[in-house]
Each structure stands twice: as C-alpha cells, then as structure tokens.
Design a protein around this motif. Structure first.
Motif, PDB file in Angstrom:
ATOM      1  N   ASP A  17       0.841  -1.168  -0.025  1.00 21.93           N
ATOM      2  CA  ASP A  17       0.147   0.099   0.126  1.00 21.93           C
ATOM      3  C   ASP A  17       0.827   1.370  -0.111  1.00 21.93           C
ATOM      4  OD1 ASP A  17      -2.303  -1.471  -0.098  1.00 21.93           O
ATOM      5  OD2 ASP A  17      -2.853  -1.166   2.240  1.00 21.93           O
ATOM      6  N   ALA A  18       2.246   1.163   0.455  1.00 19.19           N
ATOM      7  CA  ALA A  18       3.042   2.433   0.441  1.00 19.19           C
ATOM      8  C   ALA A  18       3.896   2.531  -0.694  1.00 19.19           C
ATOM      9  CB  ALA A  18       3.907   2.154   1.787  1.00 19.19           C
ATOM     10  N   ARG A  23       0.844   3.604  -9.254  1.00 19.35           N
ATOM     11  CA  ARG A  23       0.454   2.497 -10.128  1.00 19.35           C
ATOM     12  C   ARG A  23       1.040   1.341  -9.223  1.00 19.35           C
ATOM     13  NH1 ARG A  23       4.153   4.491 -13.941  1.00 19.35           N
ATOM     14  NH2 ARG A  23       5.845   3.023 -14.262  1.00 19.35           N
ATOM     15  N   ARG A  24       2.153   1.348  -8.667  1.00 23.75           N
ATOM     16  CA  ARG A  24       2.891   0.493  -8.189  1.00 23.75           C
ATOM     17  C   ARG A  24       2.159  -0.463  -6.939  1.00 23.75           C
ATOM     18  NH1 ARG A  24       5.697   0.075 -12.010  1.00 23.75           N
ATOM     19  NH2 ARG A  24       7.995   0.677 -12.026  1.00 23.75           N
ATOM     20  N   HIS A  29      -0.368  -5.476  -5.739  1.00 19.49           N
ATOM     21  CA  HIS A  29      -1.162  -6.440  -5.146  1.00 19.49           C
ATOM     22  C   HIS A  29      -1.812  -7.560  -6.311  1.00 19.49           C
ATOM     23  CE1 HIS A  29      -2.124  -4.512  -1.173  1.00 19.49           C
ATOM     24  NE2 HIS A  29      -2.034  -3.483  -1.636  1.00 19.49           N
ATOM     25  N   HIS A  30      -1.798  -7.028  -7.616  1.00 16.79           N
ATOM     26  CA  HIS A  30      -1.780  -7.924  -8.451  1.00 16.79           C
ATOM     27  C   HIS A  30      -0.832  -8.890  -8.350  1.00 16.79           C
ATOM     28  CE1 HIS A  30      -3.593  -8.645 -12.799  1.00 16.79           C
ATOM     29  NE2 HIS A  30      -3.286  -9.738 -12.311  1.00 16.79           N
ATOM     30  N   ILE A  31       0.476  -8.629  -8.429  1.00 19.20           N
ATOM     31  CA  ILE A  31       1.592  -9.628  -8.563  1.00 19.20           C
ATOM     32  C   ILE A  31       1.410 -10.491  -7.183  1.00 19.20           C
ATOM     33  CG2 ILE A  31       4.097  -9.958  -8.383  1.00 19.20           C
ATOM     34  CD1 ILE A  31       4.193  -7.222  -9.895  1.00 19.20           C
ATOM     35  N   ASP A  32       1.129  -9.991  -6.227  1.00 20.55           N
ATOM     36  CA  ASP A  32       0.831 -10.962  -4.813  1.00 20.55           C
ATOM     37  C   ASP A  32      -0.205 -11.818  -5.119  1.00 20.55           C
ATOM     38  OD1 ASP A  32       1.130 -11.333  -2.013  1.00 20.55           O
ATOM     39  OD2 ASP A  32      -0.596 -10.367  -1.566  1.00 20.55           O
ATOM     40  N   GLY A  75      10.250 -13.997  -5.421  1.00 23.76           N
ATOM     41  CA  GLY A  75       9.959 -12.803  -4.703  1.00 23.76           C
ATOM     42  C   GLY A  75       9.830 -11.682  -5.643  1.00 23.76           C
ATOM     43  N   PHE A  76       9.256 -10.666  -5.158  1.00 27.62           N
ATOM     44  CA  PHE A  76       9.475  -9.316  -5.972  1.00 27.62           C
ATOM     45  C   PHE A  76       9.271  -8.200  -5.017  1.00 27.62           C
ATOM     46  CE2 PHE A  76       4.892  -9.367  -4.838  1.00 27.62           C
ATOM     47  CZ  PHE A  76       4.603  -7.912  -4.719  1.00 27.62           C
ATOM     48  N   SER A  77       9.827  -7.007  -5.703  1.00 25.30           N
ATOM     49  CA  SER A  77       9.632  -5.717  -4.893  1.00 25.30           C
ATOM     50  C   SER A  77       9.209  -4.671  -5.850  1.00 25.30           C
ATOM     51  CB  SER A  77      11.157  -5.361  -4.519  1.00 25.30           C
ATOM     52  OG  SER A  77      11.155  -4.096  -3.641  1.00 25.30           O
ATOM     53  N   PRO A  78       8.310  -3.952  -5.465  1.00 26.02           N
ATOM     54  CA  PRO A  78       7.561  -2.799  -6.535  1.00 26.02           C
ATOM     55  C   PRO A  78       8.381  -1.561  -6.130  1.00 26.02           C
ATOM     56  CG  PRO A  78       6.250  -3.205  -4.287  1.00 26.02           C
ATOM     57  CD  PRO A  78       7.276  -4.141  -4.472  1.00 26.02           C
ATOM     58  N   ARG A  79       9.470  -1.412  -6.801  1.00 29.00           N
ATOM     59  CA  ARG A  79      10.261  -0.326  -6.646  1.00 29.00           C
ATOM     60  C   ARG A  79       9.815   0.843  -7.397  1.00 29.00           C
ATOM     61  NH1 ARG A  79      16.241  -3.144  -6.259  1.00 29.00           N
ATOM     62  NH2 ARG A  79      15.829  -4.369  -4.293  1.00 29.00           N
TER      63      ARG A  79
END
Length: 140
Positions: A17-18, A23-24, A29-32, A75-79
């Motif tokens: 959420d942060a 758009r990230r 949330h979609h990737i999760d 895993g992923f990171s929405p940078r």
C-alpha cells in the motif's frame, strides 16, 4: 558469510500500500495475488523491501567469498523505477522461458519490469511455478 536479508514480521499489505508511484500499489497487489495462487503460500517480507514466497537454502558456488543462508524461492519488490522479480531465471527452464515474458531487463539474479502491462502474465505465472518447484503445471 551469511545473507543479510532475512524474513521479518512486517505487513506485506502495508508495504504494498505504501509503494510509489501510485500504479505500483495496484501492480504490487496484482503480483501478490498471482504469486499466492501459483505458489500456494502466503508472502513474507524479507528485509524492508522484498515480498517473498517459500524458502530455500542458498550456498554460493564461490569458494573465496562463500555466502549462505535462506532466501525466498520467488519474490518481488515494487520499486519506483521498476518491479524487481527474484528467482525467475535461477533454473534452466526459467531462463529458457524468460525471452517470452515481454519487455524486461536483467540484473545478476533479477528481472526488472517497468510496467506490468508490458509483460505476458501467463508467462509470468509459468515462470513462478518453475521457480517455485511446481514445474510448468497449473495449480489445482
């Protein structure tokens, strides 16, 4: 030497959420949702910025600077500048499928995607299953 990034008790939804830019948040949330479905596991925050699924024991092949520890299977990171995926190209089957993903760049162990709408989500799902050890079969 041990890997410094470790699992934490931080909230995955709060982290997503942060995310910035805005758009990230929706992409994260979609990737999760995709990763939960394809792995069958709940996510865990690894360090302050990686959302990980599953765990495996990592031992580097370098004898002079041997690194070992636990690491997420995927895993992923929405940078801000890109979504970073971990584990998608670690296995030969994943590396072979990666060119079908869409628009991406690569780092040492990562795949960088500028926008989720620039990749094929079906290929992403297959890459996640391969990396997680579920093969190329859809989840049941």
């Amino acid at each position: 030497m041990a890997i410094k990034t470790q699992p934490t008790d931080a909230s995955v939804p709060d982290f997503l959420d942060a995310a910035t830019p805005a758009r990230r948040v929706s992409e994260g949330h979609h990737i999760d949702e995709i990763m939960r479905t394809e792995t069958g596991t709940e996510p865990v925050m690894w360090g302050p910025s990686i959302v990980g699924y599953g765990t495996y024991r990592y031992v580097s092949p370098a004898k002079s600077s041997r690194t070992e520890g636990n690491w997420p299977k995927v895993g992923f990171s929405p940078r801000k500048s890109a979504i970073v995926f971990y584990g998608l190209k670690d296995l030969p089957e994943g590396a072979a499928l990666l060119p079908d993903l869409g628009t991406y760049t690569e780092g040492a162990g990562c795949v960088y995607v500028k926008r989720l709408d620039q990749i094929d989500l079906d290929v992403l799902r297959r890459l996640i299953r391969i990396a997680f050890g579920r093969g190329d079969d859809p989840p049941r």
